[in-house]
Design a protein around this motif. Structure first.
Motif, PDB file in Angstrom:
ATOM      1  N   PRO A   1       0.819  -1.229   0.000  1.00 49.67           N
ATOM      2  CA  PRO A   1       0.000   0.000   0.000  1.00 49.67           C
ATOM      3  C   PRO A   1       0.848   1.271   0.000  1.00 49.67           C
ATOM      4  O   PRO A   1       0.522   2.237  -0.705  1.00 49.67           O
ATOM      5  N   PHE A   2       1.920   1.269   0.774  1.00 52.21           N
ATOM      6  CA  PHE A   2       2.801   2.441   0.808  1.00 52.21           C
ATOM      7  C   PHE A   2       3.510   2.626  -0.534  1.00 52.21           C
ATOM      8  O   PHE A   2       3.669   3.756  -1.011  1.00 52.21           O
ATOM      9  N   THR A   3       3.923   1.512  -1.138  1.00 52.26           N
ATOM     10  CA  THR A   3       4.568   1.581  -2.446  1.00 52.26           C
ATOM     11  C   THR A   3       3.626   2.187  -3.477  1.00 52.26           C
ATOM     12  O   THR A   3       4.027   3.033  -4.287  1.00 52.26           O
ATOM     13  N   ARG A   4       2.362   1.764  -3.458  1.00 46.68           N
ATOM     14  CA  ARG A   4       1.373   2.327  -4.386  1.00 46.68           C
ATOM     15  C   ARG A   4       1.188   3.819  -4.135  1.00 46.68           C
ATOM     16  O   ARG A   4       1.034   4.603  -5.072  1.00 46.68           O
ATOM     17  N   LEU A   5       1.214   4.210  -2.855  1.00 47.63           N
ATOM     18  CA  LEU A   5       1.036   5.620  -2.507  1.00 47.63           C
ATOM     19  C   LEU A   5       2.181   6.466  -3.044  1.00 47.63           C
ATOM     20  O   LEU A   5       1.960   7.572  -3.564  1.00 47.63           O
ATOM     21  N   VAL A   6       3.388   5.947  -2.949  1.00 48.47           N
ATOM     22  CA  VAL A   6       4.572   6.707  -3.369  1.00 48.47           C
ATOM     23  C   VAL A   6       4.780   6.647  -4.876  1.00 48.47           C
ATOM     24  O   VAL A   6       5.021   7.677  -5.524  1.00 48.47           O
ATOM     25  N   ALA A   7       4.700   5.441  -5.444  1.00 48.45           N
ATOM     26  CA  ALA A   7       5.042   5.250  -6.858  1.00 48.45           C
ATOM     27  C   ALA A   7       3.834   5.204  -7.780  1.00 48.45           C
ATOM     28  O   ALA A   7       3.996   5.237  -9.002  1.00 48.45           O
ATOM     29  N   GLY A   8       2.645   5.093  -7.207  1.00 49.46           N
ATOM     30  CA  GLY A   8       1.444   5.006  -8.033  1.00 49.46           C
ATOM     31  C   GLY A   8       1.146   3.613  -8.528  1.00 49.46           C
ATOM     32  O   GLY A   8       0.112   3.374  -9.154  1.00 49.46           O
ATOM     33  N   THR A   9       2.037   2.675  -8.260  1.00 47.25           N
ATOM     34  CA  THR A   9       1.858   1.283  -8.647  1.00 47.25           C
ATOM     35  C   THR A   9       2.719   0.416  -7.748  1.00 47.25           C
ATOM     36  O   THR A   9       3.616   0.930  -7.061  1.00 47.25           O
TER      37      THR A   9
ATOM     38  N   ILE B   1      11.884   0.437  -6.325  1.00 50.19           N
ATOM     39  CA  ILE B   1      12.818   1.315  -5.633  1.00 50.19           C
ATOM     40  C   ILE B   1      12.370   1.588  -4.203  1.00 50.19           C
ATOM     41  O   ILE B   1      13.207   1.740  -3.303  1.00 50.19           O
ATOM     42  N   VAL B   2      11.065   1.631  -3.972  1.00 51.48           N
ATOM     43  CA  VAL B   2      10.549   1.945  -2.632  1.00 51.48           C
ATOM     44  C   VAL B   2      10.966   0.899  -1.602  1.00 51.48           C
ATOM     45  O   VAL B   2      11.609   1.241  -0.595  1.00 51.48           O
ATOM     46  N   PRO B   3      10.633  -0.387  -1.780  1.00 42.51           N
ATOM     47  CA  PRO B   3      11.084  -1.374  -0.785  1.00 42.51           C
ATOM     48  C   PRO B   3      12.595  -1.531  -0.740  1.00 42.51           C
ATOM     49  O   PRO B   3      13.158  -1.791   0.336  1.00 42.51           O
ATOM     50  N   LEU B   4      13.265  -1.377  -1.881  1.00 35.37           N
ATOM     51  CA  LEU B   4      14.722  -1.480  -1.877  1.00 35.37           C
ATOM     52  C   LEU B   4      15.337  -0.384  -1.014  1.00 35.37           C
ATOM     53  O   LEU B   4      16.268  -0.638  -0.242  1.00 35.37           O
ATOM     54  N   THR B   5      14.803   0.825  -1.124  1.00 36.81           N
ATOM     55  CA  THR B   5      15.320   1.939  -0.328  1.00 36.81           C
ATOM     56  C   THR B   5      15.050   1.727   1.155  1.00 36.81           C
ATOM     57  O   THR B   5      15.925   1.961   1.999  1.00 36.81           O
ATOM     58  N   ILE B   6      13.839   1.291   1.474  1.00 37.16           N
ATOM     59  CA  ILE B   6      13.477   1.066   2.881  1.00 37.16           C
ATOM     60  C   ILE B   6      14.334  -0.041   3.493  1.00 37.16           C
ATOM     61  O   ILE B   6      14.741   0.041   4.657  1.00 37.16           O
ATOM     62  N   ALA B   7      14.635  -1.070   2.718  1.00 32.55           N
ATOM     63  CA  ALA B   7      15.464  -2.157   3.234  1.00 32.55           C
ATOM     64  C   ALA B   7      16.922  -1.731   3.379  1.00 32.55           C
ATOM     65  O   ALA B   7      17.608  -2.147   4.320  1.00 32.55           O
TER      66      ALA B   7
END
Length: 221
Positions: free
Chosen positions: A77-85, A93-99
């Motif tokens: 859900p957070f990835t969709r919020l940030v990247a739109g998909t 990139i979102v989960p990779l950055t968070i990890a």
């Protein structure tokens, strides 16, 4: 192997490099100051804030201890919020950055703590402010360790980028799963593994070289 499959490997390699480079850059922007703060915020240190240090330490440890594939699914859900998909190399990139951020933070913390405490005390005794100590003593002295830490982080991100292909993240991992596994094409799987090994070897070699160069400069100052 046909020309079309070779083109797919080239395209997927660029997607993986894009994911890794972007997430490494963003994670470093967050992880570097976080790691410096963790290394200098215990009781009696430059930015003494033991309570904040403890809270951040728990958050960092909790994120690091979460298996990456579970993290990817949990933050969809957070990835969709940030990247739109939630699919594709951009979304990955979102989960990779968070990890990578807490991982880099701990590596930076370790590198900073390796700096001789006597250098910090000497700089402080000459009237250097905490920020001056960080930028003129800690970071320069820890630079070889920081280079190796970031090298390790990029190597880990290459592995993570392959795993994120399992949930439609694009790149080499997605290519290996769609063609090598689902379409029973072992030659494609082998090609993906060879490319990943080559990328890891290249990153590690460059990182080791840069760390040695920086270390030599420090010794000959």
């Amino acid at each position: 192997m046909s020309l079309d499959l070779i083109n797919l490997i080239v395209q997927s390699t660029w997607e993986s490099l894009f994911m890794v480079a972007t997430s490494a850059l963003i994670a470093t922007l967050f992880g570097l100051p976080l790691g410096i703060f963790l290394a200098t915020s215990r009781k009696g240190e430059l930015f003494a804030a033991p309570a904040v240090n403890s809270i951040l330490g728990v958050v960092v440890n909790a994120t690091r201890s979460t298996p990456f594939i579970i993290l990817v699914v949990a933050i969809i859900p957070f990835t969709r919020l940030v990247a739109g998909t939630s699919i594709g190399s951009g979304a990955a990139i979102v989960p990779l950055t968070i990890a990578a951020t807490p991982f880099i933070a701990r590596l930076v913390e370790g590198a900073i703590r390796e700096v001789d405490a006597g250098l910090i005390e000497t700089a402080s005794s000459f009237g250097a402010s905490p920020l001056q100590v960080v930028f003129k003593v800690l970071i320069p002295e820890a630079l070889p360790g920081l280079v190796l830490a970031l090298t390790l982080a990029v190597v880990s991100l290459l592995g993570y980028s392959a795993m994120v292909g399992a949930v439609g993240g694009g790149g080499l991992g997605d290519l290996g799963i769609r063609y090598g596994y689902q379409r029973f094409m072992p030659d494609m799987m082998v090609a993906v593994v060879v490319v990943l090994i080559a990328l890891v070897q290249t990153v590690q070699t460059v990182g080791d070289y840069l760390a040695r160069r920086v270390n030599r400069r420090l010794r000959h100052r």
